[in-house]
Structures are given as C-alpha cells and as structure tokens.
Design an enzyme around this catalytic site. Structure first.
Site, PDB file in Angstrom:
ATOM      1  N   TYR A 180      18.204  20.421  79.245  1.00 43.39           N
ATOM      2  CA  TYR A 180      18.431  19.918  77.887  1.00 43.39           C
ATOM      3  C   TYR A 180      19.651  20.604  77.284  1.00 43.39           C
ATOM      4  CZ  TYR A 180      16.530  24.189  75.728  1.00 43.39           C
ATOM      5  OH  TYR A 180      16.325  25.482  75.320  1.00 43.39           O
ATOM      6  N   CYS A 181      20.243  19.927  76.289  1.00 41.60           N
ATOM      7  CA  CYS A 181      21.363  20.475  75.527  1.00 41.60           C
ATOM      8  C   CYS A 181      21.322  19.839  74.139  1.00 41.60           C
ATOM      9  CB  CYS A 181      22.694  20.220  76.239  1.00 41.60           C
ATOM     10  SG  CYS A 181      23.059  18.471  76.528  1.00 41.60           S
ATOM     11  N   THR A 182      22.393  19.955  73.373  1.00 39.86           N
ATOM     12  CA  THR A 182      22.364  19.490  71.987  1.00 39.86           C
ATOM     13  C   THR A 182      22.205  17.983  71.871  1.00 39.86           C
ATOM     14  OG1 THR A 182      23.815  21.330  71.397  1.00 39.86           O
ATOM     15  CG2 THR A 182      23.569  19.566  69.772  1.00 39.86           C
ATOM     16  N   ILE A 209      18.454  17.721  72.105  1.00 46.15           N
ATOM     17  CA  ILE A 209      17.608  18.308  71.061  1.00 46.15           C
ATOM     18  C   ILE A 209      17.602  17.433  69.806  1.00 46.15           C
ATOM     19  CG2 ILE A 209      17.307  20.324  69.567  1.00 46.15           C
ATOM     20  CD1 ILE A 209      18.932  21.883  71.794  1.00 46.15           C
TER      21      ILE A 209
END
Length: 336
Positions: A180-182, A209
């Site tokens: 996951y990342c932004t 996110i």
C-alpha cells in the site's frame, strides 16, 4: 476525509500509466488547460503516463477530470476526490520527467504485469489473515506519521531506494504480500518488482490509503496520512483512530506536522504545539538560533513567496507562435 458541505474546492489525486509519444507537446497543452481553468498543483508528464495532485473550485475540477478522461489514453484514470475550503496549492507546475514516480524501475510496465488490485473492502478483509503481510512502500517521513496496524515499514528516504530493501524481505516469499501507499501509484511498480524478484502472491491496495479512508472508513490505519499539498496530514481513520507519531523534541504523542523554521534545515517533522512555541518553530536550539530562521506564526507552514507569480511560467519550451500570442492577449491564427 471531508465532505462537500460548505466546501467550494476539490482536491484531486490521480495517476495513469499510458504511453505518451510526445510528452513535451502534451505537457504544454495540459499546462495551458490548467491555467485557463484555474487549476493549481503539481503534475508530472512522462513517456509512461501522468501523475498529479491538483486543487480548484469544484466546477473547475469537474472540467479538468473530463478533460483528462476525454483523451483515450487516459480514459481509465481514477480520481480520488476530497474537498477543502480553498486551493491546497499556491501555484501550478506541470513538468516533464522520465518517470511519473521516481522509482529506478523504468523497465517495468504496470500495464503488462503488476500486483493484483484489491478494492478497499477486499483489502480490509484480507489484511489480518494469518498468511498475509502488509507492506508499506512509502518513505520514512510518511510512515512515521501514519501506517496500517502491523505493517512492515522500510527504512528508505525515497521510493527509488525500494528495490535495494527488497533483499531484506526474502523470508516473506511464501506469504501473501499486500502493498500500500498514499494513492496507489508506488504500489504499481513496487508490486511488479516483487513479482519480478520471485514473490508469487502479491497484491496492492487500489487507490491507496486515500481511497481506503473514503470507502472503508480507514479502520486500523494508525495515525494520519501524509499528503503532498498544503494540508500536509489527513485524518483517515473514522473507526479506531490513534496517534503513532511522536514530537521530535520531547517525545510526547503528536501528529502536528511542521517544517523547521530554519530554511537551511526545513525538515518536516512532528512537533507538539508547546515545543513549537518554545523553539520558535525550529526543530532544535541550533536551528532556532540560525540567522535566516523564518518568523513563526504557530502553524509551522511557510507559504512560498508568490509575488510576481506567473502561471504561464514554464509553459512554452520551444517557440510556438500561437502560445506566445495567447500569452500577450493577441489573436492567434486560429482565431482570425
């Protein structure tokens, strides 16, 4: 995430991997559209696609999204939409770069092979399974502010350092790896690289996110999400929110992000309000005494000087008669 009530501006986060044969030419057209529609933010145009975070009045952002999607190359672009009181950017920057996110993985094409996309609710159901590990592919300053419960974080200052750190994850090859990342863009190449290195069961949180907070309530995301605009940090978790970051000075729990008032330092850190006033916005006594230290107003945010700002700056890289005439308010050949 904020709702539309009493909010006049949209904030858009998006990316699209798509081949652009003449990226500089497209960059100019894209830049001009943004100027004409009062769109501000940071946009990267590359041979491999586009990536941006922008703000504008809601109706202007609607026009912008329609403009991007009207191009068949970018018809699949998914926009994460938040709302705010004002612009979250002071300027518009549209730049050409070799990659839409600096990864040192230019040989990988997510349109050919990448990790399996999980929608937020799917990610939520899988993340606590016994054979699953959650991998944060963001940089230190990002996951220091907020991260998923039990996530593995990497000691990296930039995403381009990610490939080197994968060597430390060899023992996880028999696990389901949820990255996951932004907003999802880093995971496209991070998950592709993991597959290339022999990881067989690799997934990515679709929309990152930001989308997880919007669609799944942000459950088990601890702390706040670092974002790359004037808001700096966003609340994500509406279910079981916590604070995971600590004041850089005194160590007490704090998710109050500031820039050090010393411009030579300019570190972006969590500093509680009390320490902020005690050090006059600096991160240390040394920075407080620096001769160029900026005046502190209690926010820890320093707006870049926009005096004389010209939104057309950087628009035309090559002589373009119509564009130059347009800048000076003269009729172009197409208008005659």
């Amino acid at each position: 995430m904020e709702n539309t009530q009493n909010k006049l501006y949209s904030v858009l986060l998006y990316y699209c991997y798509a081949q652009i044969e003449n990226p500089e030419e497209y960059r100019e057209k894209h830049h001009l559209f943004c100027v004409e529609n009062n769109i501000r933010g940071r946009i990267i145009i590359s041979d491999e696609g586009l990536n941006g975070t922008v703000s504008g009045q809601i109706e202007d952002c609607e026009k912008y999204m329609a403009y991007v999607k009207s191009d068949p190359r970018f018809a699949k672009t998914e926009f994460k939409i938040d709302y705010h009181d004002t612009h979250t950017f002071a300027k518009i920057h549209v730049r050409y770069k070799p990659e839409i996110v600096h990864s040192s993985l230019r040989h990988l094409d997510p349109n050919v092979k990448t990790g399996k996309h999980l929608e937020p609710e799917e990610f939520k159901k899988m993340k606590d399974q016994e054979d699953v590990v959650i991998l944060d592919v963001r940089s230190n300053y990002e996951h220091a502010l907020g991260r998923f419960k039990n996530a593995i974080t990497l000691d990296i200052d930039n995403f381009r350092d990610f490939p080197e750190k994968v060597k430390d994850l060899e023992h996880l090859k028999n696990k389901k790896v949820l990255t996951y990342c932004t907003g999802g863009i880093k995971c496209e190449k991070a998950s592709a690289f993991l597959l290339e290195q022999g990881f067989e069961d690799v997934y990515q949180l679709h929309g990152g996110i930001i989308k997880y907070g919007m669609e799944a309530g942000g459950e088990d995301f601890e702390g706040k999400c670092y974002v790359f605009d004037n808001r700096i940090a966003l609340d994500v978790n509406k279910v079981n929110p916590t604070i995971v970051s600590k004041c850089h000075v005194c160590g007490t729990p704090s998710d109050r992000m500031v820039n050090c008032a010393n411009p030579s330092c300019n570190e972006h850190l969590a500093i509680c309000e009390e320490c902020g006033w005690e050090l006059d916005g600096a991160c240390s006594v040394e920075c407080r005494e620096h001769p160029e230290k900026r005046p502190y107003d209690g926010t820890g945010y320093y707006q870049k000087n926009t005096n004389g700002y010209n939104p057309y700056k950087g628009l035309h890289r090559k002589p373009n008669k119509d564009l130059i005439q347009k800048l000076h308010g003269e009729p172009t050949d197409s208008c005659v």
